[in-house]
Design a protein around this motif. Structure first.
Motif, PDB file in Angstrom:
ATOM      1  N   GLU A  62       0.881  -1.211  -0.188  1.00 38.23           N
ATOM      2  CA  GLU A  62       0.229  -0.068   0.134  1.00 38.23           C
ATOM      3  C   GLU A  62       0.931   1.123   0.103  1.00 38.23           C
ATOM      4  O   GLU A  62       0.460   2.219  -0.598  1.00 38.23           O
ATOM      5  CB  GLU A  62      -0.804  -0.026   1.083  1.00 38.23           C
ATOM      6  N   ALA A  63       2.100   1.255   0.744  1.00 43.56           N
ATOM      7  CA  ALA A  63       2.930   2.376   0.619  1.00 43.56           C
ATOM      8  C   ALA A  63       3.541   2.498  -0.770  1.00 43.56           C
ATOM      9  O   ALA A  63       3.498   3.803  -0.998  1.00 43.56           O
ATOM     10  CB  ALA A  63       4.087   2.170   1.671  1.00 43.56           C
ATOM     11  N   ARG A  64       3.994   1.504  -1.250  1.00 40.14           N
ATOM     12  CA  ARG A  64       4.562   1.873  -2.517  1.00 40.14           C
ATOM     13  C   ARG A  64       3.327   2.252  -3.541  1.00 40.14           C
ATOM     14  O   ARG A  64       3.721   2.975  -4.694  1.00 40.14           O
ATOM     15  CB  ARG A  64       5.167   0.368  -2.915  1.00 40.14           C
ATOM     16  N   THR A 122      12.091   0.532  -5.647  1.00 40.06           N
ATOM     17  CA  THR A 122      12.840  -0.021  -4.545  1.00 40.06           C
ATOM     18  C   THR A 122      14.264  -0.033  -4.246  1.00 40.06           C
ATOM     19  O   THR A 122      14.909  -0.290  -3.296  1.00 40.06           O
ATOM     20  CB  THR A 122      12.264  -1.862  -4.757  1.00 40.06           C
ATOM     21  N   VAL A 123      14.956   0.476  -5.375  1.00 39.32           N
ATOM     22  CA  VAL A 123      16.294   0.763  -5.034  1.00 39.32           C
ATOM     23  C   VAL A 123      16.602   2.066  -4.526  1.00 39.32           C
ATOM     24  O   VAL A 123      17.271   2.091  -3.381  1.00 39.32           O
ATOM     25  CB  VAL A 123      17.050   1.023  -6.570  1.00 39.32           C
ATOM     26  N   ARG A 124      15.736   3.183  -4.627  1.00 37.12           N
ATOM     27  CA  ARG A 124      15.596   4.368  -3.979  1.00 37.12           C
ATOM     28  C   ARG A 124      15.235   4.287  -2.589  1.00 37.12           C
ATOM     29  O   ARG A 124      15.557   4.778  -1.719  1.00 37.12           O
ATOM     30  CB  ARG A 124      15.084   5.545  -4.910  1.00 37.12           C
ATOM     31  N   PHE A 125      14.342   3.396  -2.356  1.00 34.43           N
ATOM     32  CA  PHE A 125      13.534   3.284  -1.227  1.00 34.43           C
ATOM     33  C   PHE A 125      13.284   1.943  -0.812  1.00 34.43           C
ATOM     34  O   PHE A 125      12.249   1.164  -1.033  1.00 34.43           O
ATOM     35  CB  PHE A 125      11.896   3.933  -1.206  1.00 34.43           C
ATOM     36  N   PRO A 126      14.538   1.244  -0.362  1.00 39.49           N
ATOM     37  CA  PRO A 126      14.315  -0.265  -0.119  1.00 39.49           C
ATOM     38  C   PRO A 126      13.175  -0.534   1.231  1.00 39.49           C
ATOM     39  O   PRO A 126      12.854   0.510   1.773  1.00 39.49           O
ATOM     40  CB  PRO A 126      15.749  -0.461   0.283  1.00 39.49           C
ATOM     41  N   THR A 127      12.952  -1.956   1.235  1.00 38.57           N
ATOM     42  CA  THR A 127      11.884  -2.314   2.008  1.00 38.57           C
ATOM     43  C   THR A 127      12.246  -1.993   3.665  1.00 38.57           C
ATOM     44  O   THR A 127      11.638  -1.452   4.019  1.00 38.57           O
ATOM     45  CB  THR A 127      11.911  -3.791   1.882  1.00 38.57           C
ATOM     46  N   ALA A 128      13.615  -1.946   3.910  1.00 35.11           N
ATOM     47  CA  ALA A 128      14.158  -1.601   5.210  1.00 35.11           C
ATOM     48  C   ALA A 128      13.665  -0.088   5.586  1.00 35.11           C
ATOM     49  O   ALA A 128      13.413   0.081   6.785  1.00 35.11           O
ATOM     50  CB  ALA A 128      15.582  -2.087   5.474  1.00 35.11           C
ATOM     51  N   GLU A 129      13.981   0.530   4.650  1.00 32.37           N
ATOM     52  CA  GLU A 129      13.567   1.967   4.985  1.00 32.37           C
ATOM     53  C   GLU A 129      12.210   2.368   5.022  1.00 32.37           C
ATOM     54  O   GLU A 129      11.834   3.233   5.978  1.00 32.37           O
ATOM     55  CB  GLU A 129      14.362   2.859   3.884  1.00 32.37           C
ATOM     56  N   LEU A 130      11.492   1.582   4.238  1.00 31.41           N
ATOM     57  CA  LEU A 130       9.942   1.679   4.381  1.00 31.41           C
ATOM     58  C   LEU A 130       9.255   1.209   5.724  1.00 31.41           C
ATOM     59  O   LEU A 130       8.531   1.957   6.568  1.00 31.41           O
ATOM     60  CB  LEU A 130       9.295   0.953   3.082  1.00 31.41           C
ATOM     61  N   LYS A 131       9.983   0.013   6.291  1.00 30.66           N
ATOM     62  CA  LYS A 131       9.402  -0.307   7.464  1.00 30.66           C
ATOM     63  C   LYS A 131       9.997   0.594   8.582  1.00 30.66           C
ATOM     64  O   LYS A 131       9.042   0.601   9.356  1.00 30.66           O
ATOM     65  CB  LYS A 131      10.398  -1.942   7.762  1.00 30.66           C
ATOM     66  N   HIS A 132      11.201   1.039   8.500  1.00 31.92           N
ATOM     67  CA  HIS A 132      11.550   2.152   9.613  1.00 31.92           C
ATOM     68  C   HIS A 132      10.652   3.211   9.545  1.00 31.92           C
ATOM     69  O   HIS A 132      10.220   3.552  10.678  1.00 31.92           O
ATOM     70  CB  HIS A 132      13.059   2.558   9.398  1.00 31.92           C
TER      71      HIS A 132
END
Length: 251
Positions: A65-67, A76-86
């Motif tokens: 939903e965020a993406r 996903t390169v500019r905003f990796p999953t770990a950054e979205l989770k944080h």
């Protein structure tokens, strides 16, 4: 290095070996239900470190939903999953700090001092269940204990004044309201994508191009919490009114 994980009742839910990577140690355990857990890291038969973690019952919004909420976040390169989770966790914690309510199911453990009555005030809203109570003499049977959503925990007997009790309980919304989810996605984008358009999200007024002026809301000033008017308006609706005027009407 071995790892032992216990739940709020002190029951062991996992024990196994940890693996090292440089100066860090890690362990992978099976999925656990919502709750708070303690972790003992043991080496050579001696406990060398203690820690803990929380498993939440849901999230304010999912990563897909965020993406999907912004074309930039789909990168996903500019905003990796770990950054979205944080930053999702940052948004959830910020919304809880502003409203004093959690919009996802959570569990916490706090220490409360008794005042001689049979009631302990937990200081949380939307309390759903008590999971464990530990008194001066150790864990207590929860039979007869009752809690209401406003955070008042009632024991089946009077609690001695000054005694301290450790209470583990669940609280929060079972499901995030749609308006709060939308506000959360907007706040996430404000953290990650900055102000890309000619009219920032914080704008509260705008003058035509020939004037080129707009007014910005500033977080922490003039009643703005996040500085995003649309987000602040949603959060304001979920705050409990604790001040009253002379007519008894909540402000």
């Amino acid at each position: 290095m071995s790892v032992t994980v216990r739940d709020a009742l002190g029951q062991t839910v996992y024990t196994g070996d940890a693996t090292s990577s440089g100066d860090e140690w890690a362990a992978t355990l099976p999925a656990q239900p919502e709750g708070v857990y303690t972790v003992d890291w043991t080496a050579a038969g001696l406990a060398v470190d203690k820690g803990g973690f929380e498993v939440v019952g849901a999230f304010l919004f999912s990563l897909p939903e965020a993406r999907q909420s912004d074309m930039d976040l789909a990168d996903t390169v500019r905003f990796p999953t770990a950054e979205l989770k944080h930053y999702r966790a940052v948004v959830e914690d910020e919304f809880e700090a502003i409203t004093d309510r959690s919009f996802v199911p959570r569990t916490t453990r706090i220490e409360v001092e008794a005042d001689g009555s049979a009631t302990l005030f937990l200081g949380y809203f939307d309390v759903t269940a008590v999971k464990a109570v530990e008194g001066p003499s150790g864990p207590l049977d929860l039979a007869g204990w009752a809690v209401d959503s406003s955070g008042f925990l009632r024991a089946p007997f009077e609690l001695r004044d000054g005694d301290r009790y450790t209470v583990t309980f669940g609280y929060g919304f079972g499901q995030a309201p749609e308006d709060v989810k939308r506000a959360g996605l907007l706040r996430l984008r404000s953290f990650l994508t900055a102000e890309r358009s000619g009219i920032p999200d914080r704008a509260t007024s705008f003058v035509a191009a020939e004037g080129g002026n707009f007014t910005l809301a500033t977080a922490g000033r003039n009643g703005w919490e996040t500085g995003l008017p649309e987000v602040d308006a949603v959060l304001k609706r979920y705050k409990y009114g604790i001040f009253y005027d002379v007519f008894g009407v909540a402000r």
